[in-house]
Design a protein around this motif. Structure first.
Motif, PDB file in Angstrom:
ATOM      1  N   ARG A   1      58.893 -91.704  72.505  1.00 39.49           N
ATOM      2  CA  ARG A   1      58.984 -93.148  72.744  1.00 39.49           C
ATOM      3  C   ARG A   1      60.414 -93.618  72.925  1.00 39.49           C
ATOM      4  NH1 ARG A   1      55.482 -95.220  67.746  1.00 39.49           N
ATOM      5  NH2 ARG A   1      56.778 -93.586  66.804  1.00 39.49           N
ATOM      6  N   VAL A   2      61.335 -93.014  72.192  1.00 35.66           N
ATOM      7  CA  VAL A   2      62.735 -93.419  72.311  1.00 35.66           C
ATOM      8  C   VAL A   2      63.256 -93.118  73.710  1.00 35.66           C
ATOM      9  CG1 VAL A   2      65.074 -93.023  71.449  1.00 35.66           C
ATOM     10  CG2 VAL A   2      63.155 -93.093  69.852  1.00 35.66           C
ATOM     11  N   ALA A   3      62.940 -91.927  74.223  1.00 37.51           N
ATOM     12  CA  ALA A   3      63.406 -91.558  75.562  1.00 37.51           C
ATOM     13  C   ALA A   3      62.830 -92.495  76.620  1.00 37.51           C
ATOM     14  CB  ALA A   3      63.022 -90.118  75.854  1.00 37.51           C
ATOM     15  N   LEU A   4      61.549 -92.843  76.491  1.00 39.13           N
ATOM     16  CA  LEU A   4      60.935 -93.757  77.451  1.00 39.13           C
ATOM     17  C   LEU A   4      61.537 -95.150  77.371  1.00 39.13           C
ATOM     18  CD1 LEU A   4      57.193 -92.687  77.107  1.00 39.13           C
ATOM     19  CD2 LEU A   4      58.661 -92.365  79.105  1.00 39.13           C
ATOM     20  N   ALA A   5      61.837 -95.601  76.171  1.00 37.22           N
ATOM     21  CA  ALA A   5      62.453 -96.918  76.017  1.00 37.22           C
ATOM     22  C   ALA A   5      63.850 -96.943  76.631  1.00 37.22           C
ATOM     23  CB  ALA A   5      62.521 -97.278  74.530  1.00 37.22           C
ATOM     24  N   VAL A   6      64.610 -95.864  76.440  1.00 35.98           N
ATOM     25  CA  VAL A   6      65.943 -95.782  77.046  1.00 35.98           C
ATOM     26  C   VAL A   6      65.823 -95.758  78.568  1.00 35.98           C
ATOM     27  CG1 VAL A   6      67.972 -94.296  77.323  1.00 35.98           C
ATOM     28  CG2 VAL A   6      66.989 -94.669  75.049  1.00 35.98           C
ATOM     29  N   LEU A   7      64.834 -95.031  79.078  1.00 33.97           N
ATOM     30  CA  LEU A   7      64.612 -94.988  80.523  1.00 33.97           C
ATOM     31  C   LEU A   7      64.297 -96.380  81.060  1.00 33.97           C
ATOM     32  CD1 LEU A   7      64.141 -93.512  83.211  1.00 33.97           C
ATOM     33  CD2 LEU A   7      61.784 -93.074  82.449  1.00 33.97           C
ATOM     34  N   ALA A   8      63.428 -97.107  80.357  1.00 29.35           N
ATOM     35  CA  ALA A   8      63.077 -98.459  80.794  1.00 29.35           C
ATOM     36  C   ALA A   8      64.307 -99.361  80.803  1.00 29.35           C
ATOM     37  CB  ALA A   8      61.994 -99.033  79.874  1.00 29.35           C
ATOM     38  N   LEU A   9      65.142 -99.254  79.787  1.00 30.42           N
ATOM     39  CA  LEU A   9      66.362-100.069  79.733  1.00 30.42           C
ATOM     40  C   LEU A   9      67.288 -99.726  80.894  1.00 30.42           C
ATOM     41  CD1 LEU A   9      68.178-102.106  78.271  1.00 30.42           C
ATOM     42  CD2 LEU A   9      69.050-100.215  76.877  1.00 30.42           C
ATOM     43  N   GLY A  10      67.417 -98.441  81.187  1.00 28.52           N
ATOM     44  CA  GLY A  10      68.271 -98.037  82.300  1.00 28.52           C
ATOM     45  C   GLY A  10      67.764 -98.564  83.624  1.00 28.52           C
ATOM     46  N   LEU A  11      66.444 -98.544  83.815  1.00 30.46           N
ATOM     47  CA  LEU A  11      65.878 -99.063  85.054  1.00 30.46           C
ATOM     48  C   LEU A  11      66.097-100.563  85.179  1.00 30.46           C
ATOM     49  CD1 LEU A  11      62.518 -97.057  85.067  1.00 30.46           C
ATOM     50  CD2 LEU A  11      64.478 -96.712  86.589  1.00 30.46           C
ATOM     51  N   LEU A  12      65.976-101.266  84.069  1.00 32.68           N
ATOM     52  CA  LEU A  12      66.219-102.713  84.103  1.00 32.68           C
ATOM     53  C   LEU A  12      67.677-103.019  84.444  1.00 32.68           C
ATOM     54  CD1 LEU A  12      64.140-103.897  81.016  1.00 32.68           C
ATOM     55  CD2 LEU A  12      63.652-104.358  83.423  1.00 32.68           C
ATOM     56  N   LEU A  13      68.584-102.247  83.878  1.00 31.01           N
ATOM     57  CA  LEU A  13      70.001-102.475  84.167  1.00 31.01           C
ATOM     58  C   LEU A  13      70.356-102.128  85.607  1.00 31.01           C
ATOM     59  CD1 LEU A  13      71.677-101.114  80.896  1.00 31.01           C
ATOM     60  CD2 LEU A  13      71.308-103.492  81.572  1.00 31.01           C
ATOM     61  N   TRP A  14      69.505-101.305  86.224  1.00 37.18           N
ATOM     62  CA  TRP A  14      69.767-100.907  87.602  1.00 37.18           C
ATOM     63  C   TRP A  14      69.425-102.021  88.598  1.00 37.18           C
ATOM     64  CZ3 TRP A  14      67.532 -95.784  89.992  1.00 37.18           C
ATOM     65  CH2 TRP A  14      68.256 -95.448  91.157  1.00 37.18           C
ATOM     66  N   THR A  15      68.567-102.925  88.173  1.00 35.56           N
ATOM     67  CA  THR A  15      68.201-104.023  89.065  1.00 35.56           C
ATOM     68  C   THR A  15      69.412-104.883  89.351  1.00 35.56           C
ATOM     69  OG1 THR A  15      67.583-105.479  87.242  1.00 35.56           O
ATOM     70  CG2 THR A  15      65.861-104.043  88.132  1.00 35.56           C
ATOM     71  N   GLU A  16      69.345-105.608  90.454  1.00 38.83           N
ATOM     72  CA  GLU A  16      70.524-106.361  90.904  1.00 38.83           C
ATOM     73  C   GLU A  16      70.903-107.446  89.924  1.00 38.83           C
ATOM     74  OE1 GLU A  16      71.998-108.958  94.788  1.00 38.83           O
ATOM     75  OE2 GLU A  16      70.105-107.846  94.856  1.00 38.83           O
ATOM     76  N   GLY A  17      69.914-108.154  89.404  1.00 39.15           N
ATOM     77  CA  GLY A  17      70.237-109.250  88.503  1.00 39.15           C
ATOM     78  C   GLY A  17      70.836-108.761  87.201  1.00 39.15           C
ATOM     79  N   ALA A  18      70.241-107.704  86.624  1.00 40.31           N
ATOM     80  CA  ALA A  18      70.778-107.168  85.379  1.00 40.31           C
ATOM     81  C   ALA A  18      72.148-106.570  85.597  1.00 40.31           C
ATOM     82  CB  ALA A  18      69.828-106.116  84.815  1.00 40.31           C
ATOM     83  N   GLY A  19      72.323-105.923  86.766  1.00 37.79           N
ATOM     84  CA  GLY A  19      73.624-105.329  87.055  1.00 37.79           C
ATOM     85  C   GLY A  19      74.706-106.385  87.156  1.00 37.79           C
ATOM     86  N   THR A  20      74.376-107.509  87.790  1.00 36.37           N
ATOM     87  CA  THR A  20      75.347-108.605  87.893  1.00 36.37           C
ATOM     88  C   THR A  20      75.687-109.159  86.521  1.00 36.37           C
ATOM     89  OG1 THR A  20      74.457-109.161  90.064  1.00 36.37           O
ATOM     90  CG2 THR A  20      75.766-110.850  88.953  1.00 36.37           C
ATOM     91  N   PHE A  21      74.661-109.286  85.660  1.00 30.20           N
ATOM     92  CA  PHE A  21      74.878-109.803  84.300  1.00 30.20           C
ATOM     93  C   PHE A  21      75.805-108.897  83.502  1.00 30.20           C
ATOM     94  CE2 PHE A  21      73.522-109.800  79.824  1.00 30.20           C
ATOM     95  CZ  PHE A  21      73.853-111.108  79.496  1.00 30.20           C
ATOM     96  N   VAL A  22      75.547-107.580  83.574  1.00 31.74           N
ATOM     97  CA  VAL A  22      76.387-106.626  82.864  1.00 31.74           C
ATOM     98  C   VAL A  22      77.816-106.675  83.381  1.00 31.74           C
ATOM     99  CG1 VAL A  22      76.776-104.169  82.433  1.00 31.74           C
ATOM    100  CG2 VAL A  22      74.477-105.108  82.281  1.00 31.74           C
ATOM    101  N   ALA A  23      77.967-106.762  84.718  1.00 37.49           N
ATOM    102  CA  ALA A  23      79.310-106.828  85.301  1.00 37.49           C
ATOM    103  C   ALA A  23      80.059-108.057  84.807  1.00 37.49           C
ATOM    104  CB  ALA A  23      79.212-106.833  86.823  1.00 37.49           C
ATOM    105  N   MET A  24      79.356-109.205  84.711  1.00 38.19           N
ATOM    106  CA  MET A  24      79.986-110.430  84.217  1.00 38.19           C
ATOM    107  C   MET A  24      80.414-110.267  82.754  1.00 38.19           C
ATOM    108  SD  MET A  24      77.501-113.288  85.957  1.00 38.19           S
ATOM    109  CE  MET A  24      78.257-114.607  84.990  1.00 38.19           C
ATOM    110  N   MET A  25      79.587-109.625  81.955  1.00 40.79           N
ATOM    111  CA  MET A  25      79.924-109.413  80.543  1.00 40.79           C
ATOM    112  C   MET A  25      81.165-108.537  80.403  1.00 40.79           C
ATOM    113  SD  MET A  25      77.866-111.016  78.469  1.00 40.79           S
ATOM    114  CE  MET A  25      78.021-110.090  76.951  1.00 40.79           C
ATOM    115  N   VAL A  26      81.213-107.455  81.174  1.00 38.42           N
ATOM    116  CA  VAL A  26      82.363-106.558  81.110  1.00 38.42           C
ATOM    117  C   VAL A  26      83.622-107.275  81.547  1.00 38.42           C
ATOM    118  CG1 VAL A  26      83.373-104.459  82.075  1.00 38.42           C
ATOM    119  CG2 VAL A  26      80.968-104.482  81.393  1.00 38.42           C
ATOM    120  N   THR A  27      83.528-108.085  82.616  1.00 42.32           N
ATOM    121  CA  THR A  27      84.696-108.828  83.105  1.00 42.32           C
ATOM    122  C   THR A  27      85.173-109.820  82.059  1.00 42.32           C
ATOM    123  OG1 THR A  27      83.882-108.606  85.360  1.00 42.32           O
ATOM    124  CG2 THR A  27      85.559-110.276  84.949  1.00 42.32           C
TER     125      THR A  27
END
Length: 336
Positions: free
Chosen positions: A302-328
């Motif tokens: 379950r942990v591996a699947l949850a990490v996979l799901a999180l990675g896929l969500l971060l790969w989406t354009e909206g999540a990626g933009t959000f992460v980029a803004m946080m890092v900046t």
């Protein structure tokens, strides 16, 4: 293949979100994989005879006793054993080993294991003799009688008291290698030191003198005859010393690590040998492959699947933009 590339470019975020949803849904099925992993099940027997009070070890720049040095190394080594491993404590004095604490799981009982270890000292000894060979035999018997038949870890300086004579050396019916184990030698192998003498309350009384300690095996003196100090003829030659057994007639009131003797005992019983020099070295020795048991353990998927799901969500354009803004934003704050 062009249509797949086109679909990906047009519907990438939707596909990623769908894959993430499938991964999260799969966690409700509680998937897992059974794997073999090494665990350790060990009974550690500590020599608590008086020679273990010799201060020929150094810890944090200060001289400490052999027993204190061994306990420190064990205390640190507990942290390196994988969870699921089990450790128990025993002590040795006179001619036998005694089980204090049957093996228990290390991670869930770390405080209990350390607290018990802290209270082991030479004042627990019930006799003055130190018959190492017999005590190892006794320790193997203890390990063999426990349900899981744990490995025996026997920590000692190897000094037999009274010293052994090769003609009367005890022999046992132990089957070499039947119980896995390790003899750990502690002490200075090149220098003999006086043995501290204490009263029953543990208060120091100086050091043992030559005339207060048996310098030879009692049988080596021969059996007394009816006339004066006459020795019986059948005891002739019994006093011949055996260097391999660590005997030092005339110097038995001094103590050093009897490594050749301990190596001999280890070879005869199919055990390993380790000279204790550091906590790191002991930790590695306690995790040797020869002492490990491969245990089937279920890895939670379950942990591996949850990490996979999180990675896929971060790969989406909206999540990626959000992460980029946080890092900046974090980078700008750090500059200020």
């Amino acid at each position: 293949m062009n249509w797949l590339a086109h679909l990906w470019s047009e519907r990438r975020d939707a596909l990623l979100l769908a894959a993430a949803a499938l991964a999260l849904a799969a966690t409700f099925l509680n998937p897992g994989l059974t794997l073999g992993r090494p665990l350790f099940d060990e009974v550690v027997v500590l020599d608590i005879t008086q020679s273990m009070n010799v201060t020929d070890r150094v810890l944090d720049g200060k001289p400490v006793s052999r027993l204190a040095f061994a306990k420190h190394a064990l205390r640190q080594s507990l942290l390196d054993l994988p969870c699921g491993s089990r450790v128990g404590w025993g002590v040795f004095t006179e001619y036998r080993s005694f089980l204090l604490l049957a093996p228990i799981e290390v991670c869930g009982n770390l405080n209990e294991l350390r607290a018990t270890l802290d209270h082991i000292d030479v004042q627990m000894a019930w006799a003055g003799n130190s018959e190492v060979s017999k005590a190892i035999h006794s320790g193997l018997g203890i390990a063999g009688a426990l349900p899981e038949k744990p490995a025996l870890i026997f920590i000692t300086d190897g000094q037999e008291a009274p010293p052994l004579n090769p003609k009367y050396r005890p022999h046992f019916d132990d089957k070499p290698g039947e119980i896995p184990g390790l003899i750990v030698g502690v002490g200075d192998p090149s220098k003999s030191s006086p043995i501290p003498k204490t009263d029953p309350m543990g208060r120091p009384l100086g050091f043992w003198k030559a005339d207060e300690v048996l310098q030879t095996d009692p049988r080596s003196r021969g059996r007394g005859a009816s006339v004066g100090n006459e020795q019986l003829v059948d005891d002739a030659g019994a006093a011949a010393p055996a260097p391999a057994l660590g005997a030092t007639p005339g110097r038995e009131h001094l103590s050093s690590l009897r490594e050749p003797y301990l190596r001999l005992l280890a070879d005869e019983r199919g055990l390993g040998f380790h000279r204790l020099e550091s906590a790191e070295g002991l930790s590695e020795a306690l995790r040797a492959r020869a002492l490990a048991r491969t245990v089937s353990a279920r890895a939670d998927g379950r942990v591996a699947l949850a990490v996979l799901a999180l990675g896929l969500l971060l790969w989406t354009e909206g999540a990626g933009t959000f992460v980029a803004m946080m890092v900046t934003g974090l980078a700008i704050r750090r500059r200020r």
